[in-house]
Enzyme design. Sequence first.
Site, PDB file in Angstrom:
ATOM      1  N   ASP A 573      17.741 -49.713 -25.825  1.00  0.00           N
ATOM      2  CA  ASP A 573      18.191 -49.306 -24.497  1.00  0.00           C
ATOM      3  C   ASP A 573      17.066 -48.569 -23.783  1.00  0.00           C
ATOM      4  O   ASP A 573      16.420 -47.680 -24.360  1.00  0.00           O
ATOM      5  CB  ASP A 573      19.416 -48.393 -24.617  1.00  0.00           C
ATOM      6  CG  ASP A 573      20.039 -48.105 -23.267  1.00  0.00           C
ATOM      7  OD1 ASP A 573      20.790 -48.961 -22.786  1.00  0.00           O
ATOM      8  OD2 ASP A 573      19.769 -47.027 -22.712  1.00  0.00           O
ATOM      9  N   GLU A 616      20.370 -52.652 -18.876  1.00  0.00           N
ATOM     10  CA  GLU A 616      19.076 -52.267 -19.443  1.00  0.00           C
ATOM     11  C   GLU A 616      19.076 -52.292 -20.965  1.00  0.00           C
ATOM     12  O   GLU A 616      18.188 -51.748 -21.606  1.00  0.00           O
ATOM     13  CB  GLU A 616      18.703 -50.856 -18.955  1.00  0.00           C
ATOM     14  CG  GLU A 616      19.561 -49.736 -19.486  1.00  0.00           C
ATOM     15  CD  GLU A 616      20.803 -49.484 -18.640  1.00  0.00           C
ATOM     16  OE1 GLU A 616      21.339 -48.379 -18.727  1.00  0.00           O
ATOM     17  OE2 GLU A 616      21.229 -50.395 -17.888  1.00  0.00           O
TER      18      GLU A 616
END
Length: 704
Positions: A573, A616
């Site tokens: 992430d 993301e």
Amino acid sequence: MSPPALKKQRMLDRLAEDNGVAVVVLDENSREVSVSNNNSICRALTSSPIFAPRCAEYCGVAFRNTESGEEFEYRCYAGLTCRAVPVADRGKRFVAIVGRTFTTADDYRQATEKAISGEWREFQANEFFENVLLDGVSGINKAITELSKYRVTEKKSKVIPAPSPPPSPKQQTTTRIDQQIPAPKSGADVRSSSETHPSGEHPQRPAPAKDRPIDEARALRSLYERLGKLDYETACGGLLEFLRTSYGLDSLVWFERKDDHFEIVAATGGLRGAPIRVGIAADNARLLDAWRRRLPLELRERIADRSLGYGRTLSLFASIVGGEMRGAIGVEGRVSAETSTEIMRFCRRIGPQLEILRLNREIASREWLSRATSRFTESLKRIDAEDFWTHVTQVSAELVQSERASLLVRKEQSEGLYAKAAIGAKVDLFVEPGIGRRVAQSVLQAGKPIVVGDITRTRMSSAPEEWRYKTSSFISYPLLIGERRLAVMNFTDKATGSAFEERDLELLDAIAPHIAVAIDRTSLKDMAGEFEQLSVTDALTGLLNRRYLEKRLSEEIQRSKRHRFPMTLMLLDVDDFKSYNDSFGHPAGDAALKIVAGVLQDILRGADVAARYGGEEFAILLPQTTSSEAAAIAERLRQRIEHADFPKRKVTVSIGIASCSNDIETPDDLVAAADHALYEAKDHGRNNVQIYDGYGKSFNDKIN
């Protein structure tokens, strides 16, 4: 070291070597003041910052546990049997830990499983298994007796027994096992059928050892002493020759258990090279019952004309180690009750030693496979997409030393095959009608590979003469992803002139998943319809998308269970990505995600599957990869992203890792575990790697 101290050290070294045990002396602070013949597994674990605390829970409290003056026995974290003895020298107290040996082959087998595919996989096998000690309690008892003059007290010992009782003293032997890199031999071609007939003979009680011929006992001791220096196949052959000459037997064979059946490892006399197939399962109830009664099981050859009765007889003596059938000795013909008793006793005594050698061979083979697979995946990354099919066939052929190879792909609208690549062929396989009909097509339908030592000894039809094969041996290997049958690779004409064997098949088992992934990716790119391509690809980053990853995740978990391969999932992430978007705008955020995706594509191996999981967040599927290996890859990714040239500001990532295990065996469980580790990484300040440890917690794996 002073002369008296040197003299004591030599005494301890001799004591340990003579009795096949380790002798380690600790002071009141659990520091080692003397180490003799230490088990190499102990050396490795106690020097590891990860595993040393686990060892300290056992040997580290030995001094405290002997303060009463009483010794105690325990089985440590590594599964080794140890005896802690309070000793004194010049008025100062110490504790001597005697043993550090495996008392059963089953304990050693569990250790090798951890080293092959478990938590100890990070250690180098040649050092980890350099000096493995296998013994009963006799060696420990003898060593402690010699240490008696250093005992703190002569109080009656309080012994806490190990969880698994050791074998009886009459069956104990001491063997020092030195790690060898075996040179496997091809097994005999096994073809004939048999059926079982229990023997009605009852063996006599074994003769006392003192009544056995002195030269036979001496030869048996010599044989045991040499076992640790032999590879598995050579040891099996040597044991058969010993039985043959000692008991006047004609022909013998040693069978090893492979899954649910027996395969030949070595044979002597008339059975050497003979086509024998034992037509019973390895866990056959009659064979187990015969072993419990200390009898052989008689197998008789089935002949075509049943009116003529039965053919030859094979007396089968089971070898059971740690409660599990591991192999059997077959003797041609019926065996007298007295000789049967001796062979059964021989199987019981020699079984653990052979199991150690077999496990050592497996470890060496796994190490070799790991190195070969790593080289192969690196080669896949360098393959030019334009010549993908030819190059992947060439690289695979080189690994199995095949001068000729072909890659046949399934036709979409039929069950037929067509050639995508050919190496060394004497005919044009690309225009050959009916290519693959003889063997490859049925192999792909069955989904199971075959290795043929000599096609002339099978019912298969040989290739046309104009194909001009040099040898009659070949391998046909199907490439699958889940239930999807993609292609078949065929290998012929081994460069050495010898036949292909199980070792070649093991290598293909290791690299086949990587080849299948590469073919699947290439096939996707070659599809005429753009919709199918787009349906599994993320438009922004060019990586695969969540839909494709979830499908592959389920397939890879099933493969991991089936072949007992490790498999790991990594979730990545981008840290503080919302503030990046808010500060610089969404186009800049998209550009940053593309840079992250580019780093993934650059770092990851050929068989790894990288996908944009959402927003993301990225997911990376790592087939045949342990948590520790994945942590090293993750750390390289983290560092590369941290130092990448982003246009607006520095970007970092947090990474969570989880691997398949007995507790994590579904896609949802694996994703949840990796996600838990990812949150741990965020809680640890971001920009770090965390591994899910299986107990609901994570720890930061230290990467140098």
